[in-house]
Design an enzyme around this catalytic site. Structure first.
Site, short mmCIF file in Angstrom:
data_model
loop_
_atom_site.label_atom_id
_atom_site.label_comp_id
_atom_site.label_asym_id
_atom_site.label_seq_id
_atom_site.Cartn_x
_atom_site.Cartn_y
_atom_site.Cartn_z
CD GLU A 75 -3.05 0.15 2.35
OE1 GLU A 75 -3.24 -1.06 2.55
OE2 GLU A 75 -3.47 1.04 3.10
CG ASP A 76 1.61 2.67 3.39
OD1 ASP A 76 0.57 2.98 2.78
OD2 ASP A 76 1.65 2.39 4.59
#
Ligand code: MN
Length: 479
Positions: A75-76
């Site tokens: 996600e990051d």
């Protein structure tokens, strides 16, 4: 503060051979989250590290621990699932992918995105419950560190925790996690109520300490004299549990299980023997006895519950169970990390399938609703709302949403029973198919092969399963 050495030490206690891979996952996460910080100002890596640590306390397998360390990477950071699969393994990559949110870019509104992600978490339980377990540990650490978020975010997260993650932890029987999530949510949603109940609870605990300790000694003594090995503990109800009872209109002094005694013994037969001995010391309240050993809760919880007349005019609940039951009672499906070595995923999935009734309902809801918002709302209404438990005439316990009718029950038992239902017999009285069931009703469905479902039943059913089967029948005969 938890360090990677704490994690490795902890894992080393139950799994020596995989610590190298866990160190590798940590290093990889550390590099990729380098320069990222949390709202608290701490380095971001502290979050995945703590999530992995929570799971190591449950003796999670190494794939789960590695996935926890890597859970925010897709996600990051600029990492792909394929890379994870190459560097680690297929299972770790799938677990990380399972806990990763679907990108906002795929949706026109934030709400659409939220519904899709909620659906993703809930349905992952069908494939690999470890995804839900990692999500719960993730949420637990986020809730423990919620103080650094804005007040709006605090309330938003607390509400979502109560609506989605608490029911999920209940369904997999993970009471320890459920209780903490509930209390943390209440603390942020209703800080005044939380404080008030906490203070009153502490007063009750200290007031009843002497009389309960005396009861504990007396029970220990009689069990020891009868050569039953035992361990007796105090079991304190969580603050949210008390809050809910008060909301239902109960008075604090009427909550007899606020402080209970938990008697743990070695073997099943010792449970019933101990029960007799406890009742010989303290008179039981006859209508308060529950045998959750022969009738386990639908989330695997097993125990005997009895309420007795205690020492100082008060009623006291006593719970009796074996050590093995006690483990599953507090950890639920996550206890199988430790009980069975080997293929954790299939052991957990099989246990869920055999012992928890909600998987079948979830599958039906999933197949019926394409729209994510409708899916989430049906799950909330049918599975996550208040439930009732009814008995068949054979004594099986069946879980249904509150408001469910005989039609819902019939279809839950079997499609043919629903399709051929004439009427029901509830506590020995004849009732129409549309009768709304109550908790602990004893029910038998009467069928006839020439009988068929009526279209107007659709207005009376609460479960997606019943709706689906009635519609399917209608399609078949073309009405
Ligand atoms: Mn996270």
């Amino acid at each position: 503060m938890i360090t990677i050495d704490d994690l490795l030490n902890n894992v080393g206690k139950y799994n020596m051979k995989d610590t190298d891979m866990i160190k590798k996952a940590y290093d990889y996460a550390y590099l990729n989250h380098f320069n990222q910080t949390r709202e608290s100002g701490e380095a971001y890596i502290t979050h995945p590290l703590n999530v992995a640590y929570i799971l190591s306390l449950l003796h999670a397998d190494s794939d789960t621990i590695c996935a926890a360390l890597l859970h925010d990477i897709l996600e990051d950071c600029n990492v792909t699932k394929l890379e994870l699969e190459c560097i680690f393994n297929h299972d770790i990559a799938s677990l990380v992918d399972g806990v990763t949110k679907i990108s906002k870019l795929n949706f026109s509104t934030k709400q659409d995105c939220n519904y899709a992600n909620t659906r993703k978490i809930i349905t992952s339980i069908k494939e690999d419950v470890r995804i839900v377990i990692i999500k719960l540990a993730d949420r637990l650490h986020n809730m423990r560190t919620l103080e650094y978020k804005s007040v709006f975010k605090q309330k938003e997260n607390a509400l979502e925790t109560l609506e989605i993650f608490v029911p999920l932890s209940y369904y997999i029987g993970a009471y320890q996690i459920k209780n903490e999530l509930e209390d943390l949510s209440l603390k942020y949603l209703k800080p005044d109520s939380y404080k008030e109940i906490e203070e009153k609870r502490n007063i009750i605990i200290s007031d009843s300490n002497i009389s309960l300790s005396l009861m504990k000694l007396n029970i220990e003594d009689i069990l020891n004299r009868n050569k039953i090995e035992n361990e007796i503990m105090f079991r304190i109800k969580n603050i949210y549990g008390i809050y809910k009872r008060l909301e239902e209109g109960q008075k604090l002094e009427d909550i007899h299980d606020l402080l209970a005694l938990k008697v743990i013994v070695n073997e099943l037969k010792d449970c019933y023997y101990s029960l007799g001995l406890v009742h010989s010391l303290y008179h039981p309240l006859n209508n308060k006895f529950k045998d959750f050993i022969c009738n386990p809760k639908t989330n695997m919880y097993k125990s005997l519950h009895t309420t007795v007349f205690g020492n100082d005019d008060s009623l006291v609940q006593i719970q009796i169970r074996t050590f093995e039951m006690d483990k599953i009672d507090s950890l639920g499906i996550t206890a199988y990390f430790d009980i069975n070595k080997g293929d954790t995923r299939s052991i957990m999935q099989n246990n869920l399938k055999d012992k928890c009734q909600f998987l079948d309902s979830l599958k039906d809801i999933d197949s019926m609703f394409n729209d994510n918002m409708e899916f989430v709302s049906q799950v909330k209404n049918e599975l996550f709302a208040d439930k009732i438990y009814v008995f068949t005439y054979k004594g099986d316990v069946i879980e249904l949403p509150k408001g469910a009718t005989l039609i819902d029950l019939a279809y839950k038992i079997h499609t043919d029973i629903g399709n051929n239902m004439l009427y029901g017999i509830v506590n020995d009285e004849i009732k129409n198919a549309t009768y709304v069931l109550n908790n602990e009703d004893r029910v038998k469905i009467v069928t006839d092969v020439t009988s068929y479902p009526k279209l107007e039943w659709l207005d009376y059913v609460k479960t997606a399963t019943a709706k689906k089967k009635i519609k399917e029948y209608g399609k078949k005969i073309n009405i």
